[in-house]
Design an enzyme around this catalytic site. Structure first.
Site, PDB file in Angstrom:
ATOM      1  N   LEU A 670       0.889  -1.250   0.113  1.00 36.22           N
ATOM      2  CA  LEU A 670      -0.220  -0.062   0.102  1.00 36.22           C
ATOM      3  C   LEU A 670       0.826   1.237   0.037  1.00 36.22           C
ATOM      4  O   LEU A 670       1.923   1.416   0.831  1.00 36.22           O
ATOM      5  CB  LEU A 670      -0.788   0.083   1.073  1.00 36.22           C
ATOM      6  CG  LEU A 670      -1.949   1.031   1.264  1.00 36.22           C
ATOM      7  CD1 LEU A 670      -3.091   0.572   0.219  1.00 36.22           C
ATOM      8  CD2 LEU A 670      -2.702   1.058   2.733  1.00 36.22           C
ATOM      9  N   ASP A 831      -5.377  -2.296  10.967  1.00 42.44           N
ATOM     10  CA  ASP A 831      -4.684  -3.514  11.305  1.00 42.44           C
ATOM     11  C   ASP A 831      -5.261  -3.912  12.635  1.00 42.44           C
ATOM     12  O   ASP A 831      -5.254  -5.065  12.992  1.00 42.44           O
ATOM     13  CB  ASP A 831      -3.311  -3.102  11.524  1.00 42.44           C
ATOM     14  CG  ASP A 831      -2.929  -1.644  12.259  1.00 42.44           C
ATOM     15  OD1 ASP A 831      -4.130  -0.998  12.606  1.00 42.44           O
ATOM     16  OD2 ASP A 831      -2.081  -1.087  12.247  1.00 42.44           O
TER      17      ASP A 831
END
Length: 917
Positions: A670, A831
């Protein structure tokens, strides 16, 4: 005296004082003269010489000047000086010529060096091409050996042979009560490869459609429009569905009229085989009006059944449709902890008509003990529960008379008391919720019982069902004993003892399982409809439809810059990931278990698997992964290990895990407008063993530069853009098995990819490098996110982690939408959300690999984590996620896994062993 003088001379002239006066005097004279002489030489001689030279140089006669400067012509007039000048000019010319030759030779050497480098590069390219050819040949040989070992030819999908529109009917069984799938269902319309097409009748086209409850009809139609199995082509349909309830009583049609309307359906085919009649209930007083209707071979799905009507394995008991047009608010659901609540158990209800009055029989409790026909146990239940309440050993609340008018109910059924909100408030204070089944044993389930079950599961009160004859919703595919207690009525005197003997861990496990069942199969109209279809599809053993592909725009890019191998990355010491040669990328094989999984793992899929397996029903952690998730496939394969392989360490290491030797992974990165950092990171992946592809998620509205050259690392690089420029894109939408989401390769060496080996030994967990943990803030009574160095951890950041791609599916489609909304709002915490999800489903902590706690990113600007607001947002995320899940799913661990070389005395080729510490 002469002797005395002689003696003095003999002794060196020593008198009374013992001093040699003659010698002392002579030595003083010599020293004085020597000092004076040196002074004259050092002082006066230089002065005289300077004066003499100066006087001569200042003379008027230029010819007599010896030390003065002379011009060049004057010097050249001297013969030997002229010779020296000629020599100087000759040497200068020769030096100029030599310098020109030197420069010419240097340019030739540079050209030759370039040719040498080009030759070396061409040789390396030729070696790489040769190596790839060898790998292709080796892979082809392996595939050939596998095919020979399997001795099974590849089969194509069978051709679907549809029956005629007016297919011949077969005789009905002697009684509708005997209907089962084998004698009342036409399997020819539902091949394994059909995809389970379902045709739904439009209720508005028939007279009874105007009698349906508007909310239920609207919710049902909205669900049908988005369901993947619904088809508009009735000729290819496997199952035909018609909604007949809940009906409004003032305009309810007569049973004979409804029966005629059902039999006139265009695809009823005289007996209604492969039809499903759905009668949803939104209220507890829903009547069983289908009881007096001849439904032929059609299946029935409703909340109320009599034993003469219910056909096990054929009909379906469904849950009530409480949230018809609204989603449940997870923030209003009470937390699952503390385990013990105010009341040990509670019950509120009123029995309007008893079994004795309905059957006009009076039997005593002693008569039933003697083996006579069953009597009504409700009197005994009332007496026992009141005794427990009066004993005050535990706080319990039982009320057998409603304060207000009770809800309508069937005979011998316990009617609900009060409004729904009042009942929920009481259940929020109850550890257990008693559900007393109807006294009429012929009534196997009622809408009132299913409503009580729904409300108990919704607020976390563990259901205690009194009556083992009850048929709970979807009972043939759900293990209800993992979420509820089903106790025979004769054991009413032992209920109190049984409830007190259950440990807190078992209580929390049952409450968590009940919450899972409620969220997955009960909570919304979409879940109810999907679950009904899943029950039928599972019974006839048809695999589920594949998940839909996510649209993504691939960014045009050019590859041409050959990437070199970083020596720091290639030097791994004793840690090798596999053989020297690397296999080329290969596609994932077909997932062959789809057609057998529904028959083998029904209970595991429906009860203990993470998420609604009626949408994606494959074994989540099987080594061979499904081919349905075709978007950015994983490159995962399977090869059986022959006898004798393994057991020595070297073979295990070369196989990258031992049990599944051939497997590759995908790296997902990313990035946001960091072209130079991204290119450097990609180059550092060159030569990485078992790498299948690299997926770059470009999280920026501005596309990369058109002249940007992407490195050639030997595997495909696939950059994808994102349509949202302000929201954090879902990186897990692109994640593949054994693939790190948001990798940080600029600080990770080849040797660190041993984490993939560790993940293969624990496929159901997150395995990675940076560890974090949560802590309880006592002063503020809330949870905190902590990134300090610690001996324990509860999270592994997905910026450098391996996890199964099934969790990416669950994150994107199954995890509560409220969590994804908060991640989009803060552009943070994705996350943490993934760690919550995995720990909630597995009840296991993540695994940290190596001792590294953070990773550097050379060339990156200041990270978000350096901002104080970043940690405040993560604190809020953790507390919000706890509210959504109802408890803290994260688990602490002090376990770390490192791959190290055993120092045991083994042969040289047998020393590649790994140890977990």
């Amino acid at each position: 005296e002469l002797m005395t003088g002689y003696t003095m001379l003999r002794n060196g002239g020593v008198g009374n004082g013992g001093q040699p006066w003659v010698l002392r005097w002579s030595s003083r004279i010599r020293l004085t003269w020597l000092s004076f002489t040196l002074f004259v030489i050092l002082v006066f001689f230089p002065l005289i010489a300077h004066y003499y030279l100066t006087t001569i140089d200042d003379a008027d006669d230029a010819g007599k000047r010896i030390f003065g400067p002379r011009t060049g012509n004057e010097l050249c007039e001297v013969k030997h000086v002229q010779d020296l000048c000629r020599i100087r000019e000759s040497v200068s010319e020769e030096l100029l010529q030599l310098e020109a030759k030197r420069q010419e030779l240097n340019s030739e050497i540079a050209k030759l060096n370039l040719k040498i480098e080009a030759c070396k590069k061409s040789i390396e390219n030729a070696k790489q091409d040769l190596l790839q050819l060898k790998n292709v040949i080796s892979q082809t040989e392996h595939s050939y050996k596998e095919l020979m070992a399997q001795n099974q030819p590849k089969l194509s999908l069978p051709i679907r042979l549809l029956p005629d529109k007016d297919d011949a009917t077969f005789p009905l069984p002697k009684s509708n009560r005997n209907c089962r799938l084998h004698n009342c269902f036409d399997y020819s319309r539902c091949p394994l490869t059909s995809g389970f097409p379902v045709y739904v009748y439009n209720s508005d086209d028939y007279p009874f459609g105007s009698s349906l409850d508007p909310l239920i009809k609207q919710a049902f139609e909205a669900t049908v429009r988005t369901n993947v199995y619904v088809t508009e082509n009735a000729n290819i349909a496997c199952v035909y569905i018609i909604l007949v309830g809940e009906m409004q009583e003032p305009v309810m049609p007569k049973p004979t009229e409804l029966e005629q309307q059902l039999h006139s359906l265009p695809y009823w085919r005289t007996d209604g085989h492969n039809h499903l009649i759905i009668n949803l209930s939104r209220k507890s007083e829903t009547q069983n009006f289908i009881y007096n209707i001849s439904t032929g071979r059609a299946m029935i799905a409703q909340s109320t059944f009599y034993d003469a009507q219910y056909r096990p394995g054929f009909d379906i008991v469904v849950s009530p449709l409480v949230h018809a047009m609204s989603e449940p608010n997870f923030l209003e659901i009470p937390p699952q902890v503390p385990v013990k609540r105010k009341y040990l158990f509670s019950f509120q209800g009123e029995k309007i008509e008893s079994l004795r009055s309905s059957l006009q029989e009076v039997r005593s409790f002693e008569e039933e003990i003697e083996g006579n026909a069953p009597a009504d146990y409700d009197d005994r239940i009332i007496t026992t529960l009141k005794a427990v309440q009066d004993s005050k050993l535990d706080f319990v609340l039982v009320e057998f008379t409603c304060k207000n008018q009770p809800k309508a109910s069937l005979p011998t059924e316990w009617a609900l008391c009060g409004e729904r909100d009042d009942r929920l408030e009481l259940l929020k204070l109850s550890t257990f919720a008693l559900i007393i089944t109807p006294g009429d044993t012929h009534l196997v389930i009622s809408a009132g019982c299913t409503m009580r079950l729904f409300e108990a599961l919704e607020v976390g009160a563990i259901p205690v069902v009194l009556g083992e004859q009850v048929q709970l919703p979807y009972n043939d595919v759900i293990r209800w004993n993992e979420a509820a207690l089903i106790i025979p009525k004769p054991r009413i005197t032992e209920v109190h003892f049984l409830l007190r003997s259950i440990s807190d861990n078992d209580l929390l496990a049952m409450r968590r399982q009940g919450r899972f069942l409620w969220e997955t199969y009960f909570s919304t109209s979409d879940n109810v409809f999907s679950t009904v279809l899943a029950v039928i599809r599972t019974r006839i053993q048809i695999p589920a439809a594949p998940i839909r592909e996510e649209p993504a725009v691939e960014i045009p890019h050019r590859s041409g810059k050959a990437a070199g191998t970083d020596p720091n990355m290639a030097d791994n010491g004793d840690l090798d990931l596999g053989p020297v040669e690397t296999e080329p990328p290969y596609a994932s094989p077909k997932y062959l278990r789809n057609f057998t999984l529904t028959a083998m793992d029904i209970y595991r899929n429906w009860n203990s698997a993470p998420g609604p397996f009626h949408l994606f029903p494959y074994t989540p952690f099987d080594p061979v992964l499904p081919s349905e998730a075709k978007f950015l496939g994983s490159g995962t394969g399977f090869r059986p290990i022959g006898g004798g392989a393994g057991g020595s360490g070297k073979e295990f290491q070369a196989a990258l895990g031992g049990n599944v030797p051939r497997e590759q992974f995908t790296v997902v990165m990313l990035t946001y407008e960091r072209e130079e950092v991204l290119m450097n990171s990609l180059e550092r992946l060159n030569g990485l063993p078992y790498l299948n592809k690299v997926v770059v998620v470009w999280n920026s509205p501005k596309l990369p530069s058109e002249d940007l050259l992407w490195p050639d690392i030997g595997v495909p690089i696939m950059p994808f853009g994102h349509s949202l420029d302000k929201q954090l894109p879902n990186p897990f939408m692109f994640s593949m098995p054994c693939s790190p989401s948001g990798w940080a390769p600029s600080s990770v060496s080849h040797g660190h990819f041993c984490v993939c080996r560790v993940w293969r030994e624990a496929r159901d967990r997150i395995v990675g490098f940076p560890g974090r943990y949560h802590a309880w803030d006592i002063p503020h009574q809330s949870w905190l996110y902590n990134s300090n160095y610690s001996c324990e951890l509860s999270m592994v950041l997905t910026g450098a982690a391996f996890f199964h791609k099934y969790y990416a599916y669950l994150y994107s489609y199954v995890m509560p939408q409220a969590i994804r909304d908060m991640v989009d709002e803060y552009i943070n915490c994705e996350d943490i959300a993934m760690n919550f999800l995995v720990s909630h489903l597995t009840r296991k902590p993540p695994i940290k690999v190596t001792s590294r706690w953070t990773f550097r990113c050379p060339g990156c600007p200041q990270a978000l984590s350096h901002d104080d607001s970043h940690f405040h947002e993560r604190h809020k995320c953790i507390n919000f996620f706890v509210k959504v899940y109802g408890y803290m799913p994260l688990l602490y661990t002090q376990f770390r896994v490192d791959s190290v070389l055993f120092k045991t005395r083994l042969p040289h080729d047998k020393t590649k062993c790994f140890k977990f510490i």
